[in-house]
Design a protein around this motif. Structure first.
Motif, PDB file in Angstrom:
ATOM      1  N   HIS A 223       0.842  -1.196   0.000  1.00 47.75           N
ATOM      2  CA  HIS A 223       0.000   0.000   0.000  1.00 47.75           C
ATOM      3  C   HIS A 223       0.877   1.245   0.000  1.00 47.75           C
ATOM      4  CE1 HIS A 223      -3.149   2.836   0.972  1.00 47.75           C
ATOM      5  NE2 HIS A 223      -4.024   1.886   0.730  1.00 47.75           N
ATOM      6  N   PRO A 224       0.557   2.227  -0.837  1.00 44.88           N
ATOM      7  CA  PRO A 224       1.428   3.409  -0.945  1.00 44.88           C
ATOM      8  C   PRO A 224       1.400   4.315   0.278  1.00 44.88           C
ATOM      9  CG  PRO A 224      -0.590   3.728  -2.213  1.00 44.88           C
ATOM     10  CD  PRO A 224      -0.596   2.294  -1.745  1.00 44.88           C
ATOM     11  N   ILE A 225       0.392   4.220   1.125  1.00 42.38           N
ATOM     12  CA  ILE A 225       0.305   5.089   2.295  1.00 42.38           C
ATOM     13  C   ILE A 225       1.130   4.495   3.423  1.00 42.38           C
ATOM     14  CG2 ILE A 225      -1.258   6.121   3.982  1.00 42.38           C
ATOM     15  CD1 ILE A 225      -3.457   5.871   1.887  1.00 42.38           C
ATOM     16  N   PRO A 226       2.067   5.248   3.985  1.00 42.49           N
ATOM     17  CA  PRO A 226       2.870   4.698   5.081  1.00 42.49           C
ATOM     18  C   PRO A 226       2.015   4.417   6.309  1.00 42.49           C
ATOM     19  CG  PRO A 226       3.229   7.053   4.842  1.00 42.49           C
ATOM     20  CD  PRO A 226       2.417   6.632   3.671  1.00 42.49           C
ATOM     21  N   VAL A 227       2.278   3.312   6.971  1.00 49.79           N
ATOM     22  CA  VAL A 227       1.518   2.943   8.162  1.00 49.79           C
ATOM     23  C   VAL A 227       2.456   2.807   9.354  1.00 49.79           C
ATOM     24  CG1 VAL A 227      -0.394   1.865   6.965  1.00 49.79           C
ATOM     25  CG2 VAL A 227       1.646   0.503   7.482  1.00 49.79           C
ATOM     26  N   ARG A 228       3.599   3.462   9.279  1.00 49.18           N
ATOM     27  CA  ARG A 228       4.541   3.515  10.390  1.00 49.18           C
ATOM     28  C   ARG A 228       4.649   4.965  10.851  1.00 49.18           C
ATOM     29  NH1 ARG A 228       5.037  -1.605  12.190  1.00 49.18           N
ATOM     30  NH2 ARG A 228       5.488  -3.034  10.478  1.00 49.18           N
ATOM     31  N   VAL A 229       4.724   5.157  12.135  1.00 45.36           N
ATOM     32  CA  VAL A 229       4.775   6.508  12.682  1.00 45.36           C
ATOM     33  C   VAL A 229       5.976   7.272  12.141  1.00 45.36           C
ATOM     34  CG1 VAL A 229       5.153   7.808  14.809  1.00 45.36           C
ATOM     35  CG2 VAL A 229       3.444   5.997  14.755  1.00 45.36           C
ATOM     36  N   ARG A 230       7.124   6.599  12.075  1.00 47.11           N
ATOM     37  CA  ARG A 230       8.330   7.277  11.593  1.00 47.11           C
ATOM     38  C   ARG A 230       8.148   7.748  10.141  1.00 47.11           C
ATOM     39  NH1 ARG A 230      13.509   7.003  13.562  1.00 47.11           N
ATOM     40  NH2 ARG A 230      12.937   5.237  14.894  1.00 47.11           N
ATOM     41  N   ALA A 231       7.515   6.904   9.309  1.00 46.69           N
ATOM     42  CA  ALA A 231       7.291   7.274   7.913  1.00 46.69           C
ATOM     43  C   ALA A 231       6.289   8.419   7.809  1.00 46.69           C
ATOM     44  CB  ALA A 231       6.800   6.065   7.124  1.00 46.69           C
ATOM     45  N   LEU A 232       5.235   8.376   8.620  1.00 52.63           N
ATOM     46  CA  LEU A 232       4.264   9.470   8.620  1.00 52.63           C
ATOM     47  C   LEU A 232       4.916  10.782   9.027  1.00 52.63           C
ATOM     48  CD1 LEU A 232       1.174   7.699  10.216  1.00 52.63           C
ATOM     49  CD2 LEU A 232       1.333   8.578   7.881  1.00 52.63           C
ATOM     50  N   LEU A 268      -2.719   2.196  11.822  1.00 57.42           N
ATOM     51  CA  LEU A 268      -1.577   1.877  12.673  1.00 57.42           C
ATOM     52  C   LEU A 268      -1.934   0.708  13.579  1.00 57.42           C
ATOM     53  CD1 LEU A 268      -0.597   5.488  13.817  1.00 57.42           C
ATOM     54  CD2 LEU A 268       0.442   4.165  11.971  1.00 57.42           C
ATOM     55  N   ASP A 269      -1.002  -0.216  13.757  1.00 53.39           N
ATOM     56  CA  ASP A 269      -1.256  -1.283  14.731  1.00 53.39           C
ATOM     57  C   ASP A 269      -1.002  -0.743  16.133  1.00 53.39           C
ATOM     58  OD1 ASP A 269       1.534  -1.364  15.242  1.00 53.39           O
ATOM     59  OD2 ASP A 269       1.844  -2.984  13.798  1.00 53.39           O
ATOM     60  N   ASP A 270      -1.323  -1.546  17.150  1.00 58.48           N
ATOM     61  CA  ASP A 270      -1.203  -1.073  18.529  1.00 58.48           C
ATOM     62  C   ASP A 270       0.224  -0.672  18.875  1.00 58.48           C
ATOM     63  OD1 ASP A 270      -3.885  -1.342  19.020  1.00 58.48           O
ATOM     64  OD2 ASP A 270      -3.733  -3.303  19.985  1.00 58.48           O
ATOM     65  N   GLY A 271       1.204  -1.397  18.332  1.00 59.41           N
ATOM     66  CA  GLY A 271       2.596  -1.053  18.612  1.00 59.41           C
ATOM     67  C   GLY A 271       2.957   0.321  18.096  1.00 59.41           C
ATOM     68  N   GLU A 272       2.501   0.647  16.879  1.00 61.66           N
ATOM     69  CA  GLU A 272       2.774   1.965  16.309  1.00 61.66           C
ATOM     70  C   GLU A 272       2.011   3.062  17.042  1.00 61.66           C
ATOM     71  OE1 GLU A 272       4.941   2.976  13.763  1.00 61.66           O
ATOM     72  OE2 GLU A 272       5.735   1.015  14.290  1.00 61.66           O
ATOM     73  N   ARG A 273       0.792   2.761  17.464  1.00 61.76           N
ATOM     74  CA  ARG A 273       0.029   3.750  18.228  1.00 61.76           C
ATOM     75  C   ARG A 273       0.725   4.055  19.550  1.00 61.76           C
ATOM     76  NH1 ARG A 273      -6.225   1.527  17.486  1.00 61.76           N
ATOM     77  NH2 ARG A 273      -6.329   1.780  15.206  1.00 61.76           N
ATOM     78  N   LYS A 274       1.229   3.022  20.205  1.00 57.01           N
ATOM     79  CA  LYS A 274       1.947   3.245  21.461  1.00 57.01           C
ATOM     80  C   LYS A 274       3.226   4.040  21.221  1.00 57.01           C
ATOM     81  CE  LYS A 274       0.141  -0.911  23.718  1.00 57.01           C
ATOM     82  NZ  LYS A 274       0.452  -2.286  24.207  1.00 57.01           N
ATOM     83  N   ARG A 275       3.875   3.795  20.098  1.00 52.67           N
ATOM     84  CA  ARG A 275       5.093   4.550  19.780  1.00 52.67           C
ATOM     85  C   ARG A 275       4.756   6.029  19.598  1.00 52.67           C
ATOM     86  NH1 ARG A 275       6.764   1.211  16.328  1.00 52.67           N
ATOM     87  NH2 ARG A 275       8.165   0.166  17.771  1.00 52.67           N
ATOM     88  N   PHE A 276       3.639   6.300  18.929  1.00 53.29           N
ATOM     89  CA  PHE A 276       3.204   7.691  18.765  1.00 53.29           C
ATOM     90  C   PHE A 276       2.919   8.329  20.117  1.00 53.29           C
ATOM     91  CE2 PHE A 276      -0.432  10.561  18.748  1.00 53.29           C
ATOM     92  CZ  PHE A 276       0.000  11.555  17.877  1.00 53.29           C
ATOM     93  N   LEU A 277       2.191   7.629  20.986  1.00 51.73           N
ATOM     94  CA  LEU A 277       1.845   8.187  22.288  1.00 51.73           C
ATOM     95  C   LEU A 277       3.081   8.443  23.128  1.00 51.73           C
ATOM     96  CD1 LEU A 277      -1.277   5.992  23.158  1.00 51.73           C
ATOM     97  CD2 LEU A 277      -1.262   8.359  22.371  1.00 51.73           C
ATOM     98  N   ASP A 376      -9.846   0.045  26.061  1.00 55.76           N
ATOM     99  CA  ASP A 376      -9.181  -0.222  24.793  1.00 55.76           C
ATOM    100  C   ASP A 376      -7.729  -0.610  25.043  1.00 55.76           C
ATOM    101  OD1 ASP A 376      -7.342   2.183  24.598  1.00 55.76           O
ATOM    102  OD2 ASP A 376      -9.245   3.228  24.710  1.00 55.76           O
ATOM    103  N   ALA A 377      -7.071  -1.086  24.013  1.00 54.82           N
ATOM    104  CA  ALA A 377      -5.719  -1.625  24.164  1.00 54.82           C
ATOM    105  C   ALA A 377      -4.714  -0.585  24.638  1.00 54.82           C
ATOM    106  CB  ALA A 377      -5.247  -2.226  22.835  1.00 54.82           C
ATOM    107  N   LEU A 378      -4.998   0.690  24.449  1.00 52.67           N
ATOM    108  CA  LEU A 378      -4.064   1.747  24.814  1.00 52.67           C
ATOM    109  C   LEU A 378      -4.390   2.378  26.163  1.00 52.67           C
ATOM    110  CD1 LEU A 378      -3.903   3.542  21.350  1.00 52.67           C
ATOM    111  CD2 LEU A 378      -2.345   1.800  22.225  1.00 52.67           C
ATOM    112  N   GLY A 379      -5.533   2.016  26.747  1.00 53.11           N
ATOM    113  CA  GLY A 379      -5.924   2.605  28.017  1.00 53.11           C
ATOM    114  C   GLY A 379      -6.399   4.044  27.901  1.00 53.11           C
ATOM    115  N   LEU A 380      -6.828   4.449  26.702  1.00 54.38           N
ATOM    116  CA  LEU A 380      -7.288   5.816  26.488  1.00 54.38           C
ATOM    117  C   LEU A 380      -8.782   5.970  26.728  1.00 54.38           C
ATOM    118  CD1 LEU A 380      -5.371   6.718  23.193  1.00 54.38           C
ATOM    119  CD2 LEU A 380      -4.788   7.389  25.523  1.00 54.38           C
TER     120      LEU A 380
END
Length: 448
Positions: A223-232, A268-277, A376-380
């Motif tokens: 997929h052309p859209i990046p789904v990693r926090v670093r790429a975004l 974003l998967d949960d790991g990437e969401r946690k990295r963003f947070l 939720d998985a992130l506790g938000l």
């Protein structure tokens, strides 16, 4: 009804942080609020940042008008009480209140708004039980007891802290103000006037088109859209450089992200969401949630006068002195040694508690203990399906309990501002009408 915490303030200095022309209660009529304002103040400009209390009055007026125009058989009844528990039986939900009353419904929507702040998990030295501690700046008489020349520590440096500072100054406070957070970042400000013309971020525009074309399917490896926090982050920085070269502001790029923030978050998967947070949340917040120009002017004036100091630090503990003052142990970012800060009052401006089922509303705690909702998985917030139905401990939606707004942050992230909540509210209303078998879909409001 309709004012809540944010819009029930009486202060003329507490301003909306979005221009009036974008705050209409209806997604297909964003200037509805602006036209309402102009009935009394015809000179209101589209880009004005007006007092929040006016928006609370607007929502109240819109609700009253809607009830007046309701078709036969449709009515609104408002009750005052605190719901502490619910039980489901025979396709119905019974709500029990603290006063002992009960209410039976086919469907329940938890529209609870933001949770209260949580106390810091540090040794409080008796502070939390004393009048020197103010757990939430939004509680009734929240800042009562703070003297004109008292030194005050505000924990948090976001918009809540800004509101508290404005309230203190309005009360005539003249003492030193210390604001502290892990990064020590202050929200950026909106420009006083938009630059001539508009800037359309080309990369973000492409992302938006691709997301609309692809829908919300799980991203493919190619997929052309990046789904990693670093790429975004790389895409965002590149777009800011392009905007700057075109004579526009980084604000145009951040604003262009608004329509695609939710679908990008869901990719974003949960790991990437946690990295963003963990790494980027503080920076996103100060760029995304900005101060009105006049508010920014007031904050800068206090800093220039030396009355407001910002710290990038963590609180390590509190201790009440015999004199009634508070000794605060803090550790500045990047340093190992602790230092002492002496103040008369501490105001918690950290924002809503994350673990809503542990420290939040008693109803949420009851539902969690009964296994009828889960964090939720992130506790938000709470786990929901795509319609906002609450999921139980096994991940199943019972279809009787729904929510919207801040409790859906884990799933949607961008779910605390009016433009997102008004869209959620309409979608949920239409979904519930279909489930209830009325076969009725509310007509779209015209732009006229």
């Amino acid at each position: 009804v309709g004012q809540g915490l944010a819009y029930s303030t009486r202060s003329q200095r507490h301003l909306l942080n979005v221009p009036a022309s974008r705050m209409g209660a209806f997604a297909d009529e964003p200037e509805h609020f602006l036209r309402w304002l102009r009935q009394e103040t015809p000179d209101t400009e589209a880009g004005d940042f007006v007092p929040r209390l006016r928006y609370g009055q607007y929502l109240e007026a819109v609700l009253k008008e809607t009830v007046t125009r309701a078709p036969p058989g449709v009515q609104l009844e408002t009750l005052a009480g605190e719901v502490t528990s619910t039980r489901e039986h025979g396709g119905l939900v019974t709500l029990s209140t603290r006063s002992g009353g009960e209410l039976v419904a086919r469907t329940v929507v938890l529209a609870l708004g933001n949770a209260s702040p949580a106390d810091l998990r540090v040794a409080d030295g008796g502070l939390y039980a004393s009048p020197r501690y103010h757990r939430s700046p939004w509680a009734p008489d929240a800042l009562a007891g703070i003297g004109e020349h008292d030194a005050v520590l505000l924990i948090g440096t976001g918009l809540t802290m800004v509101d508290a500072v404005l309230s203190l100054e309005e009360m005539g406070h003249q003492g030193p103000l210390h604001a502290l957070s892990r990064h020590g970042l202050l929200p950026h400000r909106h420009p006083r006037a938009a630059a001539p013309g508009t800037y359309a971020s080309p990369g973000i525009r492409d992302v938006l088109r691709a997301l609309r074309r692809e829908g919300l399917r799980a991203p493919e490896p190619s997929h052309p859209i990046p789904v990693r926090v670093r790429a975004l982050l790389r895409v965002l920085r590149h777009e800011v450089r392009l905007a700057t070269q075109a004579g526009a502001s980084w604000r145009a790029v951040v604003d262009a992200l608004r329509p695609v923030t939710v679908p990008l978050w869901q990719r974003l998967d949960d790991g990437e969401r946690k990295r963003f947070l963990r790494h980027l949340r503080a920076y996103w917040d100060v760029h995304r949630h900005r101060m009105a120009p006049d508010v920014g002017d007031g904050v800068e004036r206090l800093r220039a006068q030396g009355r407001l100091a910002l710290y990038a630090a963590r609180v390590r503990g509190f201790q009440l002195d015999d004199s009634g003052t508070v000794r605060v142990s803090v550790r500045r970012r990047g340093e190992r040694r602790e230092e002492q800060l002496q103040v008369h009052h501490v105001v918690n401006c950290t924002g809503p508690e994350g673990s809503v089922t542990r420290h939040g509303h008693p109803l949420l705690k009851h539902l969690a203990e009964a296994g009828r909702v889960r964090p939720d998985a992130l506790g938000l917030g709470l786990d929901t399906d795509r319609h906002g139905a609450l999921l139980d401990a096994r991940g199943h939606a019972g279809g009787r309990l729904f929510t919207l707004g801040p409790l859906r942050r884990g799933e949607l992230w961008e779910t605390t501002a009016v433009p997102e909540i008004r869209t959620q509210a309409r979608a949920l209303a239409e979904h519930l009408l279909k489930r209830l078998g009325h076969g009725f879909v509310a007509p779209r409001r015209s732009a006229g």
